[in-house]
Write a protein that holds these residues in place. Structure first.
Motif, PDB file in Angstrom:
ATOM      1  N   UNK A   2       0.839  -1.194   0.000  1.00  0.00           N
ATOM      2  CA  UNK A   2       0.000   0.000   0.000  1.00  0.00           C
ATOM      3  C   UNK A   2       0.887   1.261   0.000  1.00  0.00           C
ATOM      4  N   UNK A  83      -4.150   0.698  10.756  1.00  0.00           N
ATOM      5  CA  UNK A  83      -4.512   0.763   9.335  1.00  0.00           C
ATOM      6  C   UNK A  83      -3.552   1.650   8.563  1.00  0.00           C
ATOM      7  N   UNK A  84      -3.234   2.807   9.124  1.00  0.00           N
ATOM      8  CA  UNK A  84      -2.376   3.731   8.375  1.00  0.00           C
ATOM      9  C   UNK A  84      -0.897   3.389   8.538  1.00  0.00           C
ATOM     10  N   UNK A  87      -0.901  -1.478   7.306  1.00  0.00           N
ATOM     11  CA  UNK A  87      -2.174  -1.985   6.777  1.00  0.00           C
ATOM     12  C   UNK A  87      -2.179  -3.492   6.500  1.00  0.00           C
ATOM     13  N   UNK A  88      -1.065  -4.015   6.039  1.00  0.00           N
ATOM     14  CA  UNK A  88      -1.072  -5.445   5.721  1.00  0.00           C
ATOM     15  C   UNK A  88      -1.107  -6.289   6.996  1.00  0.00           C
ATOM     16  N   UNK A  90      -2.658  -5.434   9.904  1.00  0.00           N
ATOM     17  CA  UNK A  90      -4.023  -5.444  10.457  1.00  0.00           C
ATOM     18  C   UNK A  90      -4.932  -6.244   9.535  1.00  0.00           C
ATOM     19  N   UNK A  91      -4.649  -6.187   8.235  1.00  0.00           N
ATOM     20  CA  UNK A  91      -5.424  -6.991   7.293  1.00  0.00           C
ATOM     21  C   UNK A  91      -5.229  -8.485   7.581  1.00  0.00           C
TER      22      UNK A  91
END
Lengths: 442, 407
Positions: A2, A83-84, A87-88, A90-91
């Motif tokens: 991201x 998330x910020x 992100x990967x 938390x995903x």
């Protein structure tokens, strides 16, 4: 990958750490306080002592206004911050534990209904039913801890999940039970601190001293049991984590553990002195000081727990730089390290400047910056004046004389027990080294 | 790498633990519940300010009542919002994470604003509990409204950015080739869509006021004239703002690219028809607010739910245009955890009956009266939680022993 969010001087990780530490206090209070609340209310009902209800009113309002509001907002805040920042990661957690979080959410609904109805029906419904609302909140809040602890523990010790990919195999892992017991005990300690602060505002001296003493007993019991369970927890952490945290792999982690222990001790002594022996010494001012000490101790303890997970963000699965480092056959997941090593890291990025032709020397610095951000930026700041693990300053300690020296260091990264390997081909490595050498010399 | 490849590569490699349709349904349902509460928060703040400005006995009493509504409904809105926030990350992860990382500064500011709004709302509520016309202060409510509107702008922007994947790269990479990592991107504000949400908030609050009247009409200690006033104001606000909200909705529809064919989407058609029918119904309800309150509230929630489904349909259209479908997600069905959630969800609804009943009955009793509720309801609710824990802990112990992770 991201787009990368860079927080100058501090790194994005510090945002998660700060919000998480702020979250621990209110959320442990939210889970622990109502057990004490119900205990006092039950006493009031059984012994026919309405004077105790003044404490219940104040304590409940404080729980509602401070811990429920701040607890729920910082809880969502951790999500946004993760998330910020990662992100990967938390995903990865969400895609394995979505039903765990959804289950916890059901208990949040029960909590919010119970606490509002509890507060607004004080003196409006019969005492037995009101007490049941208190029990409802206490159980629901604690069960939310039962659930989230499984996901937190999974991040350090994923257990059999690495073989089966099964929800419960990862959930009930090696550190789950000791962590649950530790947090449960600690929540009584935190609840005790708040109870002493609130009780010290009561006008009725006798009631005040009585509640302060009881809160101190709860606090002492919680802190003492928490200390014992913490030892159990430390025995259960995986061997690599023990080497890093307890055996000097990363000395600062031991310092953090000592700081957490010291704050524990101070709070314990305060309970004994200002709670049991001289309850009249307790007051808002000392209580708030103790709260600050507790805050620092929690920050240190949680920092230790996060630190020993290195080089992973999800142990044995995803590195701190959000690159998956293991095959997980049960879920059809392949390690990404090999892919990036063979195909190149930069080539696999969607968000990259067009001018990153690694053959062109003019573009290599820009390319190197993009690569370094993704590979190092989650933990290290890329500014020499940064406050959080400044990469240029750390590399300068190695006295590199050319980009090749740094490339050699990058090549050997995986040999450090707390560092993820560099994932990328030789061109990526050379570009990253060139950029890193440039920022060291700048 | 093209956009479609990026989006599909960025799906989480773990896949999803159940068929995407279930996550989508849950996302739409919980979002509808969440947005209804958010509407109530924003609308109540606005109406409280209007009422405070009128400075009559009835209007100030209503403003105080709405002060309490704001704090409680904001808490509920936050908790309800956790579920759609979770489910969107499950099935639309590449969209959600890209928008948030590009606009990280604003994503974090959102939290600051909501926290500020919350405490400002508490300031308004607690500060005016005992005030009269001369001492009533609206400062905190203004602050709360400003914070909430700014938070709404941010979350709207984050939603809009997710719908424009084709432009993402140009936002992060400048024409000069710089890679922007400051998290300061702010794009995609849609006035029609934003206004539709804000104006709907007032309509929702108007209907809430109609229900408020019905509920408190049984209270002998409530002045009937005050309740008449609230009913009249509520019905007027609900009707007037549903008209302008519907107009804003059509403005929004006009902003959507024609090539997506959204105007033919069955959920949009149902939402639009339902919305117009609701406006007509609220016009009728205006004549006798209390008689129509419950039906108006039900109809309003159905319209909100349909519009949320239409909103999801729109997102699917945008995603499809970028080569992404949630139904292509790798599925690794995990029955144990799926059943854990579904069983807990059903149990949770049963448990919630007790606090709901206690609140309903206590709220209807005159001030000073203590309502007796059969304790057995509470005992059953608590027992359900204890059983839940016993079952899960038992399961945990068995699994831990089997896996050698207990001691």
């Amino acid at each position: 990958m991201y787009p990368f969010w860079e927080l100058p001087f501090f790194t994005s990780g510090i945002v998660i750490a700060l919000i998480a530490t702020f979250h621990i206090l209110p959320c442990h209070l939210a889970t622990g306080a109502f057990w004490f609340n119900v205990y006092i209310e039950r006493k009031s009902v059984k012994e026919g002592r309405p004077e105790l209800m003044e404490f219940i009113k104040r304590y409940s309002l404080m729980i509602l206004v401070f811990c429920f509001v701040i607890g729920s907002l910082t809880g969502v805040g951790i999500w946004f911050a993760a998330t910020v920042a990662s992100p990967r990661a938390i995903s990865g957690l969400i895609h394995n534990y979505v039903w765990g979080w959804a289950t916890e959410w059901v208990f949040f609904l029960i909590e919010i209904a119970a606490i509002y109805v509890y507060y607004y029906t004080l003196g409006r419904i019969d005492s037995k039913s009101h007490l049941m609302l208190g029990w409802l909140y206490a159980w629901a809040a604690w069960i939310s801890m039962v659930i989230i602890t499984g996901i937190l523990a999974f991040m350090l010790s994923p257990g059999k999940w690495v073989e089966t990919g099964g929800f419960f195999d990862g959930f009930f892992n090696e550190t789950y039970w000791p962590q649950l017991f530790t947090r449960t005990a600690l929540m009584f300690g935190i609840a005790g601190v708040y109870a002493v602060i609130v009780a010290s505002t009561l006008e009725d001296r006798k009631v005040r001293d009585e509640i302060v003493r009881k809160a101190a007993v709860w606090g002492i019991a919680g802190m003492a049991a928490g200390a014992l369970f913490s030892v159990w927890y430390l025995f259960r952490i995986p061997a690599p984590a023990r080497e890093l945290g307890l055996e000097g792999g990363l000395p600062y982690l031991r310092t953090m553990l000592k700081a957490a222990g010291a704050s524990y001790l101070v709070v314990l002594l305060w309970f004994v002195l200002c709670g049991l022996i001289k309850p009249q010494w307790s007051g808002r001012a000392t209580g708030i000081v103790i709260l600050c000490i507790l805050f620092l101790g929690i920050g240190a303890g949680e920092g230790f727990r996060e630190g020993i997970r290195r080089p992973y963000i999800i142990a044995q699965y995803m590195y701190g730089n959000q690159i998956i480092g293991t095959d997980l056959a049960a879920k059809g997941i392949k390690s990404e390290v090999e892919k990036y090593d063979s195909q190149g890291f930069l080539k696999n990025l969607y968000f990259r400047p067009d001018k990153t032709d690694l053959e062109n020397p003019g573009d290599r610095l820009l390319a190197g910056r993009v690569i370094a951000l993704h590979q190092c930026g989650n933990c290290h700041a890329l500014d020499i004046h940064a406050k959080m693990r400044p990469l240029p300053a750390l590399l300068a300690n190695l006295s590199p004389e050319s980009p090749d020296d740094i490339a050699g260091f990058l090549e050997a990264l995986g040999d450090y027990p707390y560092m993820p390997p560099f994932s990328g081909n030789d061109e990526d490595k050379a570009a990253a080294a060139e950029y890193l050498f440039w920022i060291v010399r700048r | 790498m093209d956009l479609s490849l990026f989006l599909n590569n960025m799906r989480d490699p773990a896949g999803v633990p159940f068929y995407p349709f279930l996550f989508q349904v849950l996302m739409v349902l919980t979002f509808a519940m969440h947005i209804t509460m958010v509407n109530l928060v924003v609308g109540s703040t606005f109406v409280a300010l209007l009422e405070a400005a009128r400075k009559t006995d009835h209007s100030l009493k209503l403003a105080k009542a709405l002060g309490r509504v704001i704090t409680v409904s904001l808490s509920i809105a936050i908790v309800l919002g956790v579920a759609p926030l979770l489910f969107v990350q499950v099935i639309y992860d590449p969209f959600w994470y890209t928008a948030n990382t590009m606009s990280a500064f604003y994503a974090l500011m959102f939290l600051v604003l909501v926290t500020g709004g919350f405490y400002a709302a508490y300031g308004f509520y607690l500060g005016n509990r005992n005030s009269d016309a001369s001492s009533f202060s609206s400062g905190w409510a203004w602050l709360a409204l400003i914070f909430m509107l700014l938070a709404a702008v941010i979350i709207h922007m984050l939603s809009m950015e997710q719908l424009m994947p084709a432009q993402w790269k140009s936002w992060v990479i400048t024409p000069e080739g710089s890679y922007l990592t400051d998290g300061g991107q702010f794009h995609g504000f849609s006035p029609g869509r934003f206004l539709h949400f804000i104006l709907s908030s007032f309509a929702v609050t108007g209907v809430f006021m109609m229900l408020y009247t019905v509920y408190f009409r049984k209270r002998t200690d409530y002045d009937p004239a005050y309740l008449d006033y609230v009913a009249r104001r509520g019905a007027g606000i609900a009707f007037a703002f549903s008209v302008v909200a519907a107009a804003a909705g059509f403005w929004w529809a006009g902003e959507i690219p024609a090539e997506l064919g959204f105007l033919k989407n069955p959920f949009f058609v149902a939402g639009a028809v339902g919305g117009i029918a609701l406006v007509a119904y609220l016009g009728m309800a205006h004549l006798n607010p209390e008689k129509y309150a419950a039906k108006a509230a039900t109809a309003m929630f159905i319209v909100i739910f349909t519009m949320c489904a239409a909103r999801e349909g729109l997102r699917m259209d945008y995603a499809a245009a970028a080569g992404y479908s949630i139904f292509d997600y790798k599925v690794n069905v995990d029955w144990p955890s799926t059943l854990l959630f579904l069983a807990t969800f059903v149990m949770g609804l049963c448990v919630l009956c007790f606090p709901a009943m206690a609140a309903f009955r206590a709220g209807r009793a005159p001030a000073g009266e203590v309502v007796t509720i059969d304790e057995v309801h509470g005992r059953r609710a608590v027992t359900m939680l204890i059983i839940w824990f016993a079952v899960v802990a038992g399961l945990g112990i068995v699994i831990s022993i089997k896996n050698g992770t207990l001691f």
